[in-house]
Design a protein around this motif. Structure first.
Motif, PDB file in Angstrom:
ATOM      1  N   TYR A   1     -42.734   5.966  30.342  1.00 17.83           N
ATOM      2  CA  TYR A   1     -42.423   7.178  31.278  1.00 17.83           C
ATOM      3  C   TYR A   1     -40.836   6.976  31.843  1.00 17.83           C
TER       4      TYR A   1
ATOM      5  N   ALA B   1     -40.592   6.622  38.074  1.00 17.41           N
ATOM      6  CA  ALA B   1     -41.844   6.242  37.159  1.00 17.41           C
ATOM      7  C   ALA B   1     -42.275   4.998  37.541  1.00 17.41           C
ATOM      8  N   ILE B   2     -41.410   3.942  38.071  1.00 17.14           N
ATOM      9  CA  ILE B   2     -41.829   2.779  38.615  1.00 17.14           C
ATOM     10  C   ILE B   2     -41.990   2.203  39.882  1.00 17.14           C
TER      11      ILE B   2
ATOM     12  N   LEU C   1     -45.999   3.175  32.175  1.00 19.87           N
ATOM     13  CA  LEU C   1     -44.944   3.306  33.392  1.00 19.87           C
ATOM     14  C   LEU C   1     -43.706   3.236  32.534  1.00 19.87           C
TER      15      LEU C   1
END
Length: 82
Positions: free
Chosen positions: A40, A58-59, A37
């Motif tokens: 990303y 992404a998180i 992640l």
């Protein structure tokens, strides 16, 4: 940094955010921030996406669908990113 192309300063901030999220207690998180992640998010930021938007995609969104938990993660990101 190698996989994403993100510079050291911004990569360090992402790692700091991940460490803080992993250390949180009391939030309804099934798991902490994975390395994948982080990569990303770093790739999105290196590609020109705004940090807040990349962190959201992404998180924050992948870690929880609870609005209060997501807000807590946003608040934590704001502390790290100013």
């Amino acid at each position: 940094m190698r996989e994403s192309g993100l510079d050291e300063g911004r990569a360090t901030a992402l790692v700091r955010l991940a460490g803080r999220i992993r250390a949180l207690s009391g939030l309804d998180l099934e798991e902490g921030v994975s390395t994948r992640l982080l990569i990303y998010a770093a790739t999105m930021i290196a590609g020109g996406m705004a940090v807040e938007r990349a962190l959201e995609a992404a998180i924050i969104a992948p870690l929880s669908d609870d609005p209060d938990t997501q807000q807590a993660l946003r608040d934590l990101a704001a502390v790290i990113y100013g």
